[in-house]
Design a protein around this motif. Structure first.
Motif, PDB file in Angstrom:
ATOM      1  N   TYR A  36      -6.832  15.303   6.169  1.00 39.81           N
ATOM      2  CA  TYR A  36      -7.748  14.183   5.925  1.00 39.81           C
ATOM      3  C   TYR A  36      -7.879  13.812   4.444  1.00 39.81           C
ATOM      4  CZ  TYR A  36      -8.952  15.501  10.669  1.00 39.81           C
ATOM      5  OH  TYR A  36      -8.881  15.858  11.993  1.00 39.81           O
ATOM      6  N   ASP A  37      -7.150  14.479   3.540  1.00 36.73           N
ATOM      7  CA  ASP A  37      -7.147  14.049   2.139  1.00 36.73           C
ATOM      8  C   ASP A  37      -6.560  12.654   2.042  1.00 36.73           C
ATOM      9  OD1 ASP A  37      -8.235  16.287   0.927  1.00 36.73           O
ATOM     10  OD2 ASP A  37      -6.311  17.139   0.328  1.00 36.73           O
ATOM     11  N   LYS A  38      -7.126  11.836   1.163  1.00 32.03           N
ATOM     12  CA  LYS A  38      -6.539  10.538   0.855  1.00 32.03           C
ATOM     13  C   LYS A  38      -5.552  10.766  -0.279  1.00 32.03           C
ATOM     14  CE  LYS A  38      -7.343   5.757  -0.215  1.00 32.03           C
ATOM     15  NZ  LYS A  38      -8.282   4.659  -0.220  1.00 32.03           N
ATOM     16  N   ILE A  39      -4.328  10.276  -0.113  1.00 35.62           N
ATOM     17  CA  ILE A  39      -3.296  10.510  -1.107  1.00 35.62           C
ATOM     18  C   ILE A  39      -2.627   9.219  -1.551  1.00 35.62           C
ATOM     19  CG2 ILE A  39      -2.793  12.854  -0.294  1.00 35.62           C
ATOM     20  CD1 ILE A  39      -0.244  11.619   1.054  1.00 35.62           C
ATOM     21  N   LEU A  40      -1.998   9.299  -2.705  1.00 33.25           N
ATOM     22  CA  LEU A  40      -1.121   8.259  -3.221  1.00 33.25           C
ATOM     23  C   LEU A  40       0.277   8.832  -3.105  1.00 33.25           C
ATOM     24  CD1 LEU A  40      -0.744   5.584  -4.872  1.00 33.25           C
ATOM     25  CD2 LEU A  40      -0.918   7.013  -6.912  1.00 33.25           C
ATOM     26  N   PHE A  41       1.215   8.084  -2.505  1.00 28.80           N
ATOM     27  CA  PHE A  41       2.560   8.632  -2.320  1.00 28.80           C
ATOM     28  C   PHE A  41       3.630   7.614  -2.661  1.00 28.80           C
ATOM     29  CE2 PHE A  41       1.339   6.876   1.780  1.00 28.80           C
ATOM     30  CZ  PHE A  41       2.471   6.220   2.218  1.00 28.80           C
ATOM     31  N   HIS A  42       4.803   8.142  -3.022  1.00 28.60           N
ATOM     32  CA  HIS A  42       5.971   7.320  -3.299  1.00 28.60           C
ATOM     33  C   HIS A  42       6.635   7.034  -1.952  1.00 28.60           C
ATOM     34  CE1 HIS A  42       9.915   6.111  -4.642  1.00 28.60           C
ATOM     35  NE2 HIS A  42       9.403   5.952  -5.843  1.00 28.60           N
ATOM     36  N   PRO A  43       6.762   5.765  -1.554  1.00 31.00           N
ATOM     37  CA  PRO A  43       7.202   5.454  -0.193  1.00 31.00           C
ATOM     38  C   PRO A  43       8.704   5.510   0.063  1.00 31.00           C
ATOM     39  CG  PRO A  43       6.716   3.447  -1.371  1.00 31.00           C
ATOM     40  CD  PRO A  43       6.348   4.585  -2.294  1.00 31.00           C
ATOM     41  N   LYS A  44       9.524   5.743  -0.956  1.00 32.07           N
ATOM     42  CA  LYS A  44      10.978   5.658  -0.788  1.00 32.07           C
ATOM     43  C   LYS A  44      11.509   6.607   0.281  1.00 32.07           C
ATOM     44  CE  LYS A  44      15.329   5.717  -3.218  1.00 32.07           C
ATOM     45  NZ  LYS A  44      16.029   5.927  -4.467  1.00 32.07           N
ATOM     46  N   GLU A  45      11.050   7.845   0.315  1.00 29.39           N
ATOM     47  CA  GLU A  45      11.561   8.835   1.266  1.00 29.39           C
ATOM     48  C   GLU A  45      10.678   8.974   2.512  1.00 29.39           C
ATOM     49  OE1 GLU A  45      14.516  10.378   0.815  1.00 29.39           O
ATOM     50  OE2 GLU A  45      14.758   9.277  -1.060  1.00 29.39           O
ATOM     51  N   THR A  51       0.842  -1.202   0.000  1.00 32.99           N
ATOM     52  CA  THR A  51       0.000   0.000   0.000  1.00 32.99           C
ATOM     53  C   THR A  51       0.863   1.233   0.000  1.00 32.99           C
ATOM     54  OG1 THR A  51      -0.419  -0.833   2.198  1.00 32.99           O
ATOM     55  CG2 THR A  51      -2.297  -0.065   0.988  1.00 32.99           C
ATOM     56  N   ILE A  52       0.487   2.167  -0.829  1.00 38.71           N
ATOM     57  CA  ILE A  52       1.173   3.451  -0.829  1.00 38.71           C
ATOM     58  C   ILE A  52       0.129   4.568  -0.801  1.00 38.71           C
ATOM     59  CG2 ILE A  52       3.362   2.724  -1.827  1.00 38.71           C
ATOM     60  CD1 ILE A  52       2.295   3.593  -4.561  1.00 38.71           C
ATOM     61  N   THR A  53      -0.962   4.269  -0.124  1.00 36.80           N
ATOM     62  CA  THR A  53      -1.998   5.275   0.067  1.00 36.80           C
ATOM     63  C   THR A  53      -2.164   5.531   1.556  1.00 36.80           C
ATOM     64  OG1 THR A  53      -3.792   3.650   0.149  1.00 36.80           O
ATOM     65  CG2 THR A  53      -3.284   4.612  -2.015  1.00 36.80           C
ATOM     66  N   GLY A  54      -2.709   6.691   1.861  1.00 30.96           N
ATOM     67  CA  GLY A  54      -2.942   7.025   3.253  1.00 30.96           C
ATOM     68  C   GLY A  54      -3.718   8.322   3.365  1.00 30.96           C
ATOM     69  N   ARG A  55      -3.978   8.737   4.598  1.00 35.29           N
ATOM     70  CA  ARG A  55      -4.702   9.983   4.882  1.00 35.29           C
ATOM     71  C   ARG A  55      -3.746  10.976   5.528  1.00 35.29           C
ATOM     72  NH1 ARG A  55      -9.931  10.390   2.947  1.00 35.29           N
ATOM     73  NH2 ARG A  55     -10.806   8.319   2.886  1.00 35.29           N
ATOM     74  N   ILE A  56      -3.852  12.225   5.098  1.00 37.27           N
ATOM     75  CA  ILE A  56      -3.024  13.272   5.686  1.00 37.27           C
ATOM     76  C   ILE A  56      -3.549  13.579   7.085  1.00 37.27           C
ATOM     77  CG2 ILE A  56      -2.342  15.690   5.542  1.00 37.27           C
ATOM     78  CD1 ILE A  56      -2.361  15.429   2.511  1.00 37.27           C
ATOM     79  N   VAL A  57      -2.656  13.505   8.061  1.00 33.87           N
ATOM     80  CA  VAL A  57      -2.996  13.793   9.451  1.00 33.87           C
ATOM     81  C   VAL A  57      -2.661  15.247   9.770  1.00 33.87           C
ATOM     82  CG1 VAL A  57      -2.470  13.191  11.853  1.00 33.87           C
ATOM     83  CG2 VAL A  57      -2.593  11.397  10.117  1.00 33.87           C
ATOM     84  N   ALA A  58      -1.509  15.711   9.282  1.00 31.06           N
ATOM     85  CA  ALA A  58      -1.077  17.091   9.536  1.00 31.06           C
ATOM     86  C   ALA A  58      -0.267  17.589   8.346  1.00 31.06           C
ATOM     87  CB  ALA A  58      -0.243  17.167  10.803  1.00 31.06           C
ATOM     88  N   ILE A  59      -0.321  18.894   8.131  1.00 32.14           N
ATOM     89  CA  ILE A  59       0.388  19.542   7.027  1.00 32.14           C
ATOM     90  C   ILE A  59       1.283  20.615   7.624  1.00 32.14           C
ATOM     91  CG2 ILE A  59       0.112  20.941   4.932  1.00 32.14           C
ATOM     92  CD1 ILE A  59      -2.651  19.688   4.614  1.00 32.14           C
ATOM     93  N   SER A  60       2.506  20.728   7.117  1.00 34.63           N
ATOM     94  CA  SER A  60       3.393  21.784   7.609  1.00 34.63           C
ATOM     95  C   SER A  60       2.820  23.146   7.235  1.00 34.63           C
ATOM     96  CB  SER A  60       4.796  21.625   7.029  1.00 34.63           C
ATOM     97  OG  SER A  60       4.796  21.930   5.653  1.00 34.63           O
ATOM     98  N   THR A  61       3.186  24.152   7.986  1.00 28.92           N
ATOM     99  CA  THR A  61       2.720  25.514   7.719  1.00 28.92           C
ATOM    100  C   THR A  61       3.151  25.973   6.335  1.00 28.92           C
ATOM    101  OG1 THR A  61       2.907  25.962  10.072  1.00 28.92           O
ATOM    102  CG2 THR A  61       2.731  27.867   8.635  1.00 28.92           C
ATOM    103  N   GLN A  62       4.348  25.582   5.931  1.00 27.15           N
ATOM    104  CA  GLN A  62       4.859  25.968   4.610  1.00 27.15           C
ATOM    105  C   GLN A  62       3.947  25.464   3.494  1.00 27.15           C
ATOM    106  OE1 GLN A  62       8.941  24.836   3.904  1.00 27.15           O
ATOM    107  NE2 GLN A  62       8.750  25.048   1.700  1.00 27.15           N
ATOM    108  N   ILE A  63       3.490  24.238   3.573  1.00 25.65           N
ATOM    109  CA  ILE A  63       2.623  23.658   2.544  1.00 25.65           C
ATOM    110  C   ILE A  63       1.207  24.205   2.665  1.00 25.65           C
ATOM    111  CG2 ILE A  63       1.618  21.494   1.695  1.00 25.65           C
ATOM    112  CD1 ILE A  63       4.619  22.019   1.056  1.00 25.65           C
ATOM    113  N   GLU A  64       0.750  24.409   3.870  1.00 18.77           N
ATOM    114  CA  GLU A  64      -0.601  24.932   4.102  1.00 18.77           C
ATOM    115  C   GLU A  64      -0.783  26.309   3.459  1.00 18.77           C
ATOM    116  OE1 GLU A  64      -3.444  24.392   7.869  1.00 18.77           O
ATOM    117  OE2 GLU A  64      -1.625  25.536   8.256  1.00 18.77           O
ATOM    118  N   ASN A  65       0.274  27.100   3.419  1.00 15.34           N
ATOM    119  CA  ASN A  65       0.215  28.451   2.867  1.00 15.34           C
ATOM    120  C   ASN A  65       0.650  28.529   1.405  1.00 15.34           C
ATOM    121  OD1 ASN A  65      -0.643  29.451   5.358  1.00 15.34           O
ATOM    122  ND2 ASN A  65       1.452  29.701   6.064  1.00 15.34           N
ATOM    123  N   ASP A  66       0.919  27.390   0.775  1.00 17.09           N
ATOM    124  CA  ASP A  66       1.393  27.361  -0.613  1.00 17.09           C
ATOM    125  C   ASP A  66       0.259  26.906  -1.527  1.00 17.09           C
ATOM    126  OD1 ASP A  66       2.701  26.964  -3.038  1.00 17.09           O
ATOM    127  OD2 ASP A  66       4.479  26.097  -2.104  1.00 17.09           O
TER     128      ASP A  66
END
Length: 113
Positions: free
Chosen positions: A68-77, A45-60
């Motif tokens: 709470y968005d469901k996302i698809l992510f690359h798990p390497k990092e 699985t490489i999907t999940g729900r966002i629990v928290a967002i950094s302030t930098q991303i929240e303001n971008d």
């Protein structure tokens, strides 16, 4: 009597920089057809729900991510957070978020004249 640092519990993890905190979805143990898979044959699985967002991303505005968005992510990092016993929390660089699942397409922002 002084309390040791180990007795304190962490209540919140806030990502710093261009990162989000994600709760990874449980691995699938059955196929769409209902066939049960043995543990060693899990579908990764490489999907999940966002629990928290950094302030930098929240303001971008370039990153339309919300809590709470469901996302698809690359798990390497993905960096596991040793915060829960089941270790389902990961800090993910925002550039490793490759898709957001939405029920309806968001309207485009209004054009400035």
């Amino acid at each position: 009597m002084a309390k040791s640092a180990r007795s304190k519990t962490i209540e919140y993890v806030e990502p710093i920089g261009a990162r989000v905190l994600v709760r990874k979805d449980e691995p699938k143990r059955t196929t769409k057809g209902g066939i049960a898979l043995p543990d060693q044959a899990e579908i990764p699985t490489i999907t999940g729900r966002i629990v928290a967002i950094s302030t930098q991303i929240e303001n971008d505005d370039d990153f339309p991510l919300r809590q709470y968005d469901k996302i698809l992510f690359h798990p390497k990092e993905a960096i596991p957070v040793d915060f829960e016993t089941d270790n389902q929390l990961f800090v993910i660089p925002v550039e490793d978020v490759v898709a957001v699942f939405r029920r309806d397409k968001a309207p485009p922002p209004p054009k400035e004249d």
